[in-house]
Design a protein around this motif. Structure first.
Motif, PDB file in Angstrom:
ATOM      1  N   ALA A 117       0.926  -1.312  -0.036  1.00 42.60           N
ATOM      2  CA  ALA A 117      -0.113   0.064  -0.025  1.00 42.60           C
ATOM      3  C   ALA A 117       0.782   1.200   0.128  1.00 42.60           C
ATOM      4  O   ALA A 117       0.494   2.148  -0.556  1.00 42.60           O
ATOM      5  CB  ALA A 117      -1.014  -0.067   1.282  1.00 42.60           C
ATOM      6  N   SER A 120       1.826   2.122  -3.292  1.00 43.06           N
ATOM      7  CA  SER A 120       0.793   1.934  -4.345  1.00 43.06           C
ATOM      8  C   SER A 120       0.147   3.428  -4.596  1.00 43.06           C
ATOM      9  O   SER A 120       0.346   4.431  -4.047  1.00 43.06           O
ATOM     10  CB  SER A 120      -0.692   1.066  -3.724  1.00 43.06           C
ATOM     11  OG  SER A 120      -0.236  -0.263  -3.723  1.00 43.06           O
ATOM     12  N   SER A 121      -0.886   3.470  -5.786  1.00 43.43           N
ATOM     13  CA  SER A 121      -1.490   4.806  -5.890  1.00 43.43           C
ATOM     14  C   SER A 121      -2.681   5.156  -4.983  1.00 43.43           C
ATOM     15  O   SER A 121      -3.118   4.187  -4.429  1.00 43.43           O
ATOM     16  CB  SER A 121      -1.932   4.876  -7.329  1.00 43.43           C
ATOM     17  OG  SER A 121      -3.016   4.122  -7.506  1.00 43.43           O
ATOM     18  N   PRO A 122      -3.050   6.198  -4.879  1.00 39.35           N
ATOM     19  CA  PRO A 122      -4.232   6.590  -3.956  1.00 39.35           C
ATOM     20  C   PRO A 122      -5.520   5.757  -4.688  1.00 39.35           C
ATOM     21  O   PRO A 122      -6.271   5.270  -3.778  1.00 39.35           O
ATOM     22  CB  PRO A 122      -4.401   8.022  -4.151  1.00 39.35           C
ATOM     23  CG  PRO A 122      -3.027   8.543  -4.752  1.00 39.35           C
ATOM     24  CD  PRO A 122      -2.467   7.462  -5.362  1.00 39.35           C
ATOM     25  N   GLU A 123      -5.665   5.502  -5.734  1.00 37.55           N
ATOM     26  CA  GLU A 123      -6.755   4.794  -6.374  1.00 37.55           C
ATOM     27  C   GLU A 123      -6.652   3.355  -5.829  1.00 37.55           C
ATOM     28  O   GLU A 123      -7.729   2.616  -5.373  1.00 37.55           O
ATOM     29  CB  GLU A 123      -6.654   4.898  -7.813  1.00 37.55           C
ATOM     30  CG  GLU A 123      -6.876   6.191  -8.492  1.00 37.55           C
ATOM     31  CD  GLU A 123      -5.749   7.118  -8.504  1.00 37.55           C
ATOM     32  OE1 GLU A 123      -4.585   6.580  -8.430  1.00 37.55           O
ATOM     33  OE2 GLU A 123      -5.847   8.266  -8.875  1.00 37.55           O
ATOM     34  N   ASP A 124      -5.536   2.679  -5.808  1.00 43.40           N
ATOM     35  CA  ASP A 124      -5.171   1.395  -5.493  1.00 43.40           C
ATOM     36  C   ASP A 124      -5.664   1.241  -3.711  1.00 43.40           C
ATOM     37  O   ASP A 124      -6.186   0.207  -3.267  1.00 43.40           O
ATOM     38  CB  ASP A 124      -4.091   0.782  -5.742  1.00 43.40           C
ATOM     39  CG  ASP A 124      -3.846   0.417  -7.116  1.00 43.40           C
ATOM     40  OD1 ASP A 124      -4.822   0.426  -7.963  1.00 43.40           O
ATOM     41  OD2 ASP A 124      -2.722   0.025  -7.628  1.00 43.40           O
ATOM     42  N   ARG A 125      -5.123   2.511  -3.068  1.00 41.00           N
ATOM     43  CA  ARG A 125      -5.244   2.155  -1.643  1.00 41.00           C
ATOM     44  C   ARG A 125      -6.844   2.252  -1.388  1.00 41.00           C
ATOM     45  O   ARG A 125      -7.380   1.788  -0.474  1.00 41.00           O
ATOM     46  CB  ARG A 125      -4.374   3.571  -1.019  1.00 41.00           C
ATOM     47  CG  ARG A 125      -3.086   3.009  -0.880  1.00 41.00           C
ATOM     48  CD  ARG A 125      -2.217   3.975  -0.090  1.00 41.00           C
ATOM     49  NE  ARG A 125      -2.348   5.305  -0.241  1.00 41.00           N
ATOM     50  CZ  ARG A 125      -1.561   6.209  -1.011  1.00 41.00           C
ATOM     51  NH1 ARG A 125      -0.822   5.496  -2.022  1.00 41.00           N
ATOM     52  NH2 ARG A 125      -2.159   7.431  -1.137  1.00 41.00           N
ATOM     53  N   LYS A 126      -7.630   3.125  -2.363  1.00 36.57           N
ATOM     54  CA  LYS A 126      -8.936   3.376  -2.036  1.00 36.57           C
ATOM     55  C   LYS A 126      -9.699   2.079  -2.185  1.00 36.57           C
ATOM     56  O   LYS A 126     -10.628   1.681  -1.554  1.00 36.57           O
ATOM     57  CB  LYS A 126      -9.608   4.338  -2.936  1.00 36.57           C
ATOM     58  CG  LYS A 126     -11.081   4.769  -2.807  1.00 36.57           C
ATOM     59  CD  LYS A 126     -11.460   5.630  -3.683  1.00 36.57           C
ATOM     60  CE  LYS A 126     -13.003   5.895  -3.471  1.00 36.57           C
ATOM     61  NZ  LYS A 126     -13.724   4.958  -2.718  1.00 36.57           N
ATOM     62  N   LEU A 127      -9.243   1.281  -3.183  1.00 32.80           N
ATOM     63  CA  LEU A 127      -9.745  -0.043  -3.289  1.00 32.80           C
ATOM     64  C   LEU A 127      -9.564  -0.857  -2.126  1.00 32.80           C
ATOM     65  O   LEU A 127     -10.319  -1.625  -1.680  1.00 32.80           O
ATOM     66  CB  LEU A 127      -9.243  -0.767  -4.916  1.00 32.80           C
ATOM     67  CG  LEU A 127      -9.699   0.016  -5.995  1.00 32.80           C
ATOM     68  CD1 LEU A 127      -8.779  -0.680  -7.052  1.00 32.80           C
ATOM     69  CD2 LEU A 127     -11.232  -0.419  -6.319  1.00 32.80           C
ATOM     70  N   ALA A 129      -8.918   0.088   0.913  1.00 28.89           N
ATOM     71  CA  ALA A 129      -9.799   0.651   2.040  1.00 28.89           C
ATOM     72  C   ALA A 129     -11.344   0.448   1.935  1.00 28.89           C
ATOM     73  O   ALA A 129     -12.070   0.106   2.652  1.00 28.89           O
ATOM     74  CB  ALA A 129      -9.748   2.298   2.052  1.00 28.89           C
ATOM     75  N   ASP A 130     -11.978   0.383   0.671  1.00 34.69           N
ATOM     76  CA  ASP A 130     -13.311   0.004   0.304  1.00 34.69           C
ATOM     77  C   ASP A 130     -13.468  -1.569   0.785  1.00 34.69           C
ATOM     78  O   ASP A 130     -14.413  -1.918   1.246  1.00 34.69           O
ATOM     79  CB  ASP A 130     -13.676   0.057  -1.262  1.00 34.69           C
ATOM     80  CG  ASP A 130     -13.872   1.616  -1.744  1.00 34.69           C
ATOM     81  OD1 ASP A 130     -13.779   2.533  -0.737  1.00 34.69           O
ATOM     82  OD2 ASP A 130     -13.816   1.820  -2.702  1.00 34.69           O
TER      83      ASP A 130
END
Length: 148
Positions: A117, A120-127, A129-130
């Protein structure tokens, strides 16, 4: 048929059926939406998903002996449960060894996920987190303690 042999056969069959059912559930669940950090890797883009899964495989490969030790401890616990006289101390020790092995593996997996993480990109971290939030949302809430 000897009663002990029958009971041992019955216990073994129950464990085997559980293992098959669990494996089937795991395989079926792989195609669905992930509900844990580990399963969230399936939601990542293809290249990141491959790197994520490779990182987790490395942890499992590096931790092979700990995994085997945990399995052996569970076998010992099962054997102790089948004895005519229960050695509660030995059973507790075997279960503690299994629990410690599980905790060590989980800790190592979580650490590797943190490392993944962090790069990782913020988009990947959001996945990721979701996936954590979906996991929390699927659990029943813990009732609040009544404090006088």
């Amino acid at each position: 048929m000897n009663t002990r042999l029958f009971v041992a056969s019955l216990v073994l069959n129950v464990f085997l059926i559980g293992a098959v059912a669990g494996g089937a559930g795991w395989l079926i669940g792989r195609s669905g939406v992930g509900y844990s950090l580990e399963s969230a890797g399936g939601q990542l883009p293809a290249n990141d998903r491959k790197a994520f899964r490779q990182a987790l495989r490395e942890v499992r490969r590096e931790s092979r002996q700990i995994i085997l030790d945990g399995q052996q401890a569970r076998r010992e616990a099962a054997n102790l449960l089948q004895q005519p006289t229960l050695d509660a101390n030995a059973l507790a020790a075997a279960l503690e060894r299994a629990r410690n092995a599980d905790a060590t593996i989980r800790s190592r997996l979580e650490q590797r996920i943190i490392e993944f993480a962090a790069s990782s990109s913020p988009e990947d971290r959001k996945l990721l987190a979701d996936a954590l939030l979906r996991h929390v949302g699927r659990q029943r809430p813990i009732p609040a303690k009544n404090t006088p």
